[in-house]
Design a protein around this motif. Structure first.
Motif, PDB file in Angstrom:
ATOM      1  N   ARG A  11       0.843  -1.202   0.000  1.00 23.95           N
ATOM      2  CA  ARG A  11       0.000   0.000   0.000  1.00 23.95           C
ATOM      3  C   ARG A  11       0.877   1.251   0.000  1.00 23.95           C
ATOM      4  O   ARG A  11       0.594   2.215  -0.682  1.00 23.95           O
ATOM      5  CB  ARG A  11      -0.922   0.015   1.221  1.00 23.95           C
ATOM      6  CG  ARG A  11      -2.013  -1.021   1.174  1.00 23.95           C
ATOM      7  CD  ARG A  11      -2.893  -1.025   2.419  1.00 23.95           C
ATOM      8  NE  ARG A  11      -2.121  -1.165   3.628  1.00 23.95           N
ATOM      9  CZ  ARG A  11      -2.089  -0.275   4.621  1.00 23.95           C
ATOM     10  NH1 ARG A  11      -2.777   0.825   4.570  1.00 23.95           N
ATOM     11  NH2 ARG A  11      -1.354  -0.494   5.693  1.00 23.95           N
ATOM     12  N   LEU A  57       0.795   4.171  -2.765  1.00 21.89           N
ATOM     13  CA  LEU A  57       0.532   5.557  -2.377  1.00 21.89           C
ATOM     14  C   LEU A  57       1.693   6.453  -2.790  1.00 21.89           C
ATOM     15  O   LEU A  57       1.488   7.557  -3.312  1.00 21.89           O
ATOM     16  CB  LEU A  57       0.290   5.667  -0.874  1.00 21.89           C
ATOM     17  CG  LEU A  57       0.026   7.076  -0.357  1.00 21.89           C
ATOM     18  CD1 LEU A  57      -1.244   7.668  -0.978  1.00 21.89           C
ATOM     19  CD2 LEU A  57      -0.079   7.070   1.161  1.00 21.89           C
ATOM     20  N   HIS A  68      -4.443  11.850   8.357  1.00 21.93           N
ATOM     21  CA  HIS A  68      -4.481  10.890   7.257  1.00 21.93           C
ATOM     22  C   HIS A  68      -4.607   9.458   7.776  1.00 21.93           C
ATOM     23  O   HIS A  68      -5.169   8.613   7.115  1.00 21.93           O
ATOM     24  CB  HIS A  68      -3.193  10.953   6.429  1.00 21.93           C
ATOM     25  CG  HIS A  68      -3.038  12.173   5.610  1.00 21.93           C
ATOM     26  ND1 HIS A  68      -3.602  12.323   4.374  1.00 21.93           N
ATOM     27  CD2 HIS A  68      -2.367  13.325   5.843  1.00 21.93           C
ATOM     28  CE1 HIS A  68      -3.294  13.501   3.876  1.00 21.93           C
ATOM     29  NE2 HIS A  68      -2.540  14.124   4.751  1.00 21.93           N
ATOM     30  N   THR A  86      -5.713   1.620   1.974  1.00 25.60           N
ATOM     31  CA  THR A  86      -5.373   3.015   1.739  1.00 25.60           C
ATOM     32  C   THR A  86      -6.319   3.513   0.665  1.00 25.60           C
ATOM     33  O   THR A  86      -6.450   2.884  -0.387  1.00 25.60           O
ATOM     34  CB  THR A  86      -3.907   3.180   1.292  1.00 25.60           C
ATOM     35  OG1 THR A  86      -3.062   2.738   2.360  1.00 25.60           O
ATOM     36  CG2 THR A  86      -3.595   4.634   0.959  1.00 25.60           C
ATOM     37  N   ALA A 124      -7.290   6.727  -1.803  1.00 24.87           N
ATOM     38  CA  ALA A 124      -6.623   7.895  -2.388  1.00 24.87           C
ATOM     39  C   ALA A 124      -7.380   8.345  -3.626  1.00 24.87           C
ATOM     40  O   ALA A 124      -8.143   7.575  -4.222  1.00 24.87           O
ATOM     41  CB  ALA A 124      -5.179   7.554  -2.761  1.00 24.87           C
ATOM     42  N   ARG A 136      -4.657  16.144  -4.617  1.00 27.53           N
ATOM     43  CA  ARG A 136      -4.623  14.758  -4.140  1.00 27.53           C
ATOM     44  C   ARG A 136      -5.020  14.662  -2.662  1.00 27.53           C
ATOM     45  O   ARG A 136      -4.658  15.518  -1.866  1.00 27.53           O
ATOM     46  CB  ARG A 136      -3.230  14.172  -4.336  1.00 27.53           C
ATOM     47  CG  ARG A 136      -2.857  14.057  -5.799  1.00 27.53           C
ATOM     48  CD  ARG A 136      -1.466  13.544  -5.993  1.00 27.53           C
ATOM     49  NE  ARG A 136      -0.494  14.520  -5.526  1.00 27.53           N
ATOM     50  CZ  ARG A 136       0.724  14.651  -6.022  1.00 27.53           C
ATOM     51  NH1 ARG A 136       1.132  13.868  -6.997  1.00 27.53           N
ATOM     52  NH2 ARG A 136       1.548  15.548  -5.551  1.00 27.53           N
ATOM     53  N   TRP A 137      -5.724  13.594  -2.330  1.00 26.38           N
ATOM     54  CA  TRP A 137      -6.104  13.276  -0.953  1.00 26.38           C
ATOM     55  C   TRP A 137      -5.820  11.793  -0.709  1.00 26.38           C
ATOM     56  O   TRP A 137      -5.739  11.013  -1.645  1.00 26.38           O
ATOM     57  CB  TRP A 137      -7.598  13.575  -0.700  1.00 26.38           C
ATOM     58  CG  TRP A 137      -8.522  12.742  -1.529  1.00 26.38           C
ATOM     59  CD1 TRP A 137      -8.975  13.027  -2.786  1.00 26.38           C
ATOM     60  CD2 TRP A 137      -9.079  11.467  -1.182  1.00 26.38           C
ATOM     61  NE1 TRP A 137      -9.790  12.013  -3.247  1.00 26.38           N
ATOM     62  CE2 TRP A 137      -9.876  11.045  -2.279  1.00 26.38           C
ATOM     63  CE3 TRP A 137      -8.996  10.642  -0.063  1.00 26.38           C
ATOM     64  CZ2 TRP A 137     -10.568   9.853  -2.278  1.00 26.38           C
ATOM     65  CZ3 TRP A 137      -9.687   9.440  -0.062  1.00 26.38           C
ATOM     66  CH2 TRP A 137     -10.461   9.058  -1.159  1.00 26.38           C
ATOM     67  N   TRP A 138      -5.680  11.388   0.575  1.00 24.31           N
ATOM     68  CA  TRP A 138      -5.536   9.981   0.916  1.00 24.31           C
ATOM     69  C   TRP A 138      -5.781   9.757   2.400  1.00 24.31           C
ATOM     70  O   TRP A 138      -5.572  10.653   3.217  1.00 24.31           O
ATOM     71  CB  TRP A 138      -4.168   9.427   0.515  1.00 24.31           C
ATOM     72  CG  TRP A 138      -3.007  10.018   1.246  1.00 24.31           C
ATOM     73  CD1 TRP A 138      -2.295  11.130   0.919  1.00 24.31           C
ATOM     74  CD2 TRP A 138      -2.419   9.530   2.452  1.00 24.31           C
ATOM     75  NE1 TRP A 138      -1.312  11.369   1.829  1.00 24.31           N
ATOM     76  CE2 TRP A 138      -1.360  10.392   2.787  1.00 24.31           C
ATOM     77  CE3 TRP A 138      -2.686   8.448   3.280  1.00 24.31           C
ATOM     78  CZ2 TRP A 138      -0.571  10.208   3.924  1.00 24.31           C
ATOM     79  CZ3 TRP A 138      -1.902   8.262   4.403  1.00 24.31           C
ATOM     80  CH2 TRP A 138      -0.853   9.137   4.707  1.00 24.31           C
ATOM     81  N   SER A 179      -5.297   6.333   5.296  1.00 23.81           N
ATOM     82  CA  SER A 179      -4.945   4.959   5.622  1.00 23.81           C
ATOM     83  C   SER A 179      -5.941   4.524   6.693  1.00 23.81           C
ATOM     84  O   SER A 179      -5.986   5.102   7.777  1.00 23.81           O
ATOM     85  CB  SER A 179      -3.514   4.887   6.146  1.00 23.81           C
ATOM     86  OG  SER A 179      -3.215   3.573   6.551  1.00 23.81           O
ATOM     87  N   PHE A 222      -5.841  -1.288  -1.737  1.00 28.91           N
ATOM     88  CA  PHE A 222      -5.651   0.097  -2.156  1.00 28.91           C
ATOM     89  C   PHE A 222      -6.885   0.488  -2.950  1.00 28.91           C
ATOM     90  O   PHE A 222      -7.241  -0.178  -3.921  1.00 28.91           O
ATOM     91  CB  PHE A 222      -4.390   0.231  -3.022  1.00 28.91           C
ATOM     92  CG  PHE A 222      -4.010   1.666  -3.292  1.00 28.91           C
ATOM     93  CD1 PHE A 222      -3.196   2.353  -2.393  1.00 28.91           C
ATOM     94  CD2 PHE A 222      -4.468   2.323  -4.416  1.00 28.91           C
ATOM     95  CE1 PHE A 222      -2.849   3.674  -2.627  1.00 28.91           C
ATOM     96  CE2 PHE A 222      -4.124   3.639  -4.663  1.00 28.91           C
ATOM     97  CZ  PHE A 222      -3.312   4.325  -3.768  1.00 28.91           C
ATOM     98  N   ARG A 230      -9.190   3.621  -4.925  1.00 25.95           N
ATOM     99  CA  ARG A 230      -9.014   4.894  -5.632  1.00 25.95           C
ATOM    100  C   ARG A 230     -10.358   5.447  -6.055  1.00 25.95           C
ATOM    101  O   ARG A 230     -11.210   4.717  -6.554  1.00 25.95           O
ATOM    102  CB  ARG A 230      -8.127   4.657  -6.858  1.00 25.95           C
ATOM    103  CG  ARG A 230      -7.985   5.813  -7.827  1.00 25.95           C
ATOM    104  CD  ARG A 230      -6.961   6.821  -7.317  1.00 25.95           C
ATOM    105  NE  ARG A 230      -6.986   8.026  -8.121  1.00 25.95           N
ATOM    106  CZ  ARG A 230      -6.147   8.312  -9.101  1.00 25.95           C
ATOM    107  NH1 ARG A 230      -5.183   7.451  -9.413  1.00 25.95           N
ATOM    108  NH2 ARG A 230      -6.242   9.437  -9.761  1.00 25.95           N
TER     109      ARG A 230
END
Length: 194
Positions: free
Chosen positions: A5, A9, A63, A76, A78, A123-125, A127, A187, A189
């Motif tokens: 992950r 990322l 985050h 994760t 994102a 961008r954003w993310w 965990s 992961f 998206r």
């Protein structure tokens, strides 16, 4: 070798944004089902969904949510926040809340709740964990997204191939995460168009 992950990322955060958008448009043209709604006109804005009964304001800026439920399956999440012309929007608010690994929401604190602002490339993310099924619902995340000076989009994101998707009255194919397996979890998206 299956990527982790963190490596996925890291690639997401380091690949130039223009290259990412070009790749995503090319993949969308060849896919039979477009998982993330494409930008390009006002009809393709991300769908709104209700906040649900468990929204709490003032979630902390962070985050990392995984430590709130370390027994859960790691994921994760994102993506990008884009305008209708496919341009990334910096400093957009992205807020998340969801059930834990047993299907419960924290109503007394801020476990599995957080917010952040998109970087200069939109961008954003987060965990976090894969939420368990909540009674009467399919597996999902709640999110609020707001571009600077814009209205708040409240929506929900769903997992592909979940048996309960079709029976959930809030489910939409337009709100499916793209989910892949990694060496240490999943992961996911999703790009918001606001």
């Amino acid at each position: 070798m299956v990527p982790t992950r963190r490596s996925l990322l890291s690639a997401f955060l380091t690949v130039p944004i223009l290259h990412q958008l070009t790749i995503r448009k090319a993949l969308a043209q060849s896919a039979s089902l477009e998982l993330t709604p494409a930008c390009g006109d006002d009809d393709d804005l991300t769908l709104a969904r209700e906040a649900g009964a468990f929204y709490k304001p003032n979630a902390p800026l962070r985050h990392e949510l995984f430590n709130d439920a370390p027994a859960g399956e790691s994921i994760t999440l994102a993506g990008l926040v884009l305008d209708p012309d496919c341009q990334p929007i910096a400093n957009s608010l992205v807020e998340i809340w969801h059930a834990d690994e047993t299907g419960k929401y924290d109503t007394s604190g801020f476990n599995l709740r957080g917010h952040q602002f998109t970087d200069e490339n939109g961008r954003w993310w987060f965990s976090t964990i894969v939420p368990a099924l909540y009674p009467g619902r399919t597996r999902h995340y709640h999110l609020r997204v707001q571009r600077p000076g814009g209205t708040v989009l409240t929506t929900q994101l769903f997992f592909p191939n979940e048996p309960r998707n079709e029976g959930d009255y809030l489910y939409s194919d337009d709100l499916l995460l793209e989910v892949s397996d990694s060496a240490d979890g999943k992961f996911g998206r999703f790009d918001f168009v606001v």
